[in-house]
Design an enzyme around this catalytic site. Sequence first.
Site, mmCIF file in Angstrom:
data_model
loop_
_atom_site.group_PDB
_atom_site.id
_atom_site.type_symbol
_atom_site.label_atom_id
_atom_site.label_comp_id
_atom_site.label_asym_id
_atom_site.label_seq_id
_atom_site.Cartn_x
_atom_site.Cartn_y
_atom_site.Cartn_z
ATOM 1 N N ASP A 54 0.851 -1.199 0.000
ATOM 2 C CA ASP A 54 0.000 0.000 0.000
ATOM 3 C C ASP A 54 0.882 1.242 0.000
ATOM 4 O O ASP A 54 1.783 1.375 0.830
ATOM 5 C CB ASP A 54 -0.926 -0.015 1.220
ATOM 6 C CG ASP A 54 -2.170 0.811 0.967
ATOM 7 O OD1 ASP A 54 -2.047 2.006 0.627
ATOM 8 O OD2 ASP A 54 -3.276 0.262 1.092
ATOM 9 N N SER A 105 -7.237 4.131 -1.321
ATOM 10 C CA SER A 105 -7.014 2.679 -1.340
ATOM 11 C C SER A 105 -8.282 1.908 -1.683
ATOM 12 O O SER A 105 -8.193 0.785 -2.192
ATOM 13 C CB SER A 105 -6.493 2.207 0.013
ATOM 14 O OG SER A 105 -5.230 2.760 0.255
ATOM 15 N N ASP A 286 2.244 2.554 3.386
ATOM 16 C CA ASP A 286 1.388 3.728 3.174
ATOM 17 C C ASP A 286 1.349 4.634 4.410
ATOM 18 O O ASP A 286 1.496 5.851 4.300
ATOM 19 C CB ASP A 286 -0.019 3.233 2.833
ATOM 20 C CG ASP A 286 -1.029 4.362 2.711
ATOM 21 O OD1 ASP A 286 -0.924 5.129 1.748
ATOM 22 O OD2 ASP A 286 -1.921 4.451 3.575
ATOM 23 N N HIS A 330 -1.051 2.719 -5.167
ATOM 24 C CA HIS A 330 -0.814 4.139 -5.495
ATOM 25 C C HIS A 330 0.464 4.518 -4.793
ATOM 26 O O HIS A 330 0.967 3.766 -3.960
ATOM 27 C CB HIS A 330 -1.956 5.024 -4.993
ATOM 28 C CG HIS A 330 -2.262 4.784 -3.546
ATOM 29 N ND1 HIS A 330 -1.480 5.282 -2.530
ATOM 30 C CD2 HIS A 330 -3.212 4.020 -2.949
ATOM 31 C CE1 HIS A 330 -1.960 4.855 -1.377
ATOM 32 N NE2 HIS A 330 -2.998 4.075 -1.588
ATOM 33 N N HIS A 454 -1.850 10.935 -0.858
ATOM 34 C CA HIS A 454 -1.353 10.110 -1.961
ATOM 35 C C HIS A 454 -0.963 11.003 -3.139
ATOM 36 O O HIS A 454 -1.292 12.185 -3.158
ATOM 37 C CB HIS A 454 -2.443 9.138 -2.429
ATOM 38 C CG HIS A 454 -2.944 8.224 -1.359
ATOM 39 N ND1 HIS A 454 -4.058 7.432 -1.501
ATOM 40 C CD2 HIS A 454 -2.482 7.978 -0.110
ATOM 41 C CE1 HIS A 454 -4.255 6.728 -0.397
ATOM 42 N NE2 HIS A 454 -3.328 7.041 0.466
HETATM 43 ZN ZN ZN Z 1 -3.597 2.532 -0.440
#
Ligand code: ZN
Length: 494
Positions: A54, A105, A286, A330, A454
């Site tokens: 992630d 996500s 992440d 991502h 992100h």
């Molecule tokens: Zn994610």
Amino acid sequence: MISKKNWFLMAAVVGAFIVAMLTAAVPQQPVAIAGEENGYYGKKAKYVFYFIGDGMAMPQINSTEIFKGTLNSSEPMYKDKLNFTVFPYQGMQTTHATNSFITDSAAAGTALASGHKTANDVLAVDPTNKIKYKSMAEMAKEKGMKVGIVSSVSIDHATPAVFYAHEPSRNNFYEIALAISDSGFDYFAGGGLLAPTGKKKDRPDALEIAKQKGYKVVNSQDEIMSLSKKDGKVIAIQPGLAKDEAMQYEIDRTNQLSLADFTSKGIELLDNPNGFFMMVEGGKVDWACHANDAATTVRDVMAFDNAIAEALKFYAKHPNETLIVVTGDHETGGMSIGFSGTKYETFVSKISKQTLSFEEFDKQVKAYRTTVGETGGNLQDWLPSLANNFGLTELTAYDKQRLSEALAQSMLDPKKRAKDEQTYLLYGGYEPFSMTVTHILNQKAGIGWTTYAHTGVAVPVFAQGIGGEIFQGYYDNTDVAKKMMSIMDVKFQQ
Ligand SMILES: [Zn+2]
């Protein structure tokens, strides 16, 4: 004078020449058939591993390679490959959601699991919540394969949840928790549940419901490691979880089970003559990137890579029946190798001195606040800790100014802190002092960050094993799912 006959002959020669030129100028391309690029017509995979880091894109991967190199060699330009960066087939996927170039996500996971794009916050349904998008895990289960879902964050979090739940919001944690036992999947492991009894804690416990539906729920290390096939369907939760029901950051992990442990146990439990599908998420890459903490990020990428090593051990025994796909959903943080202050140089080895995550350091900051009060913060008190925990021994006047200002903010009750634009850009809503410490360390290492959220960049895809060759190229995130479905011999549902 050209005779009529010769004129005809010359016209024919010139005509033939023009036709030849035109034919040469238009190369004979096969006519593309929509969707065919995702088709796989060889022997189908019996064992399928899907590793999703992630927030993991090239910056996270490259900086881990450089970091690993600095640990393993004193040569300044040494970098190591990771287990998955040497996979033979590599491609690139776009990540946008239906409503934003920057995905979350839930939308990215929906694409990666079902082959359908949706909007941010939406979990494996269309943006109007009318159509459920079936995941490859659900298809694998229907086909008689065993299915495992592993995550280093809570197993009801967006990335694991898109494989078994369908909700208009990723935050419907109770409904997602109920979907776990409704899925009939065989192995859920890693983190816990965020709301097993609902938002108001007044609903029947989702784990008790799972037990009634035949799941064995275990949360001690001994119980988890002694699980065997005769235990049937299992929910295995790491004991002593960190914040938000997640496993520890790798940098903070002591004797707790690793993501690799949960992966190898999954392989042991899922291995059967009908094959299996297992998704393993490195979920805290992440989280560390949201917090702009590079040392914590690269250690979690390494833990994720160690989990992939377990799949490779299985692959070595079943090379003609196994597919391993590794990708991210991502990029997070706008991480880069390069910072304005270090120009063309990097000093990535500097982050190897960091001994704990920003989250653990936050606890020290909070304890200090309780001791000294709102106006008692003094940077001098922190110099030994900054040296011991972050290797920060040479602070410039500008570093000290930033640290003192952040410390003053951190000494205030979070409700009293400044809420202006500058404060957000500096600290992103995190503990101001911790954020400033990791920012300064990362900048000295030559690692830059641009956001606490992100970014919209493309993400690499790595594949090894049966059908891996169709992952070459540049395609959409929905195509990753369609390719995998084709290799698993399950049908993408429009
Ligand atoms: Zn994610």
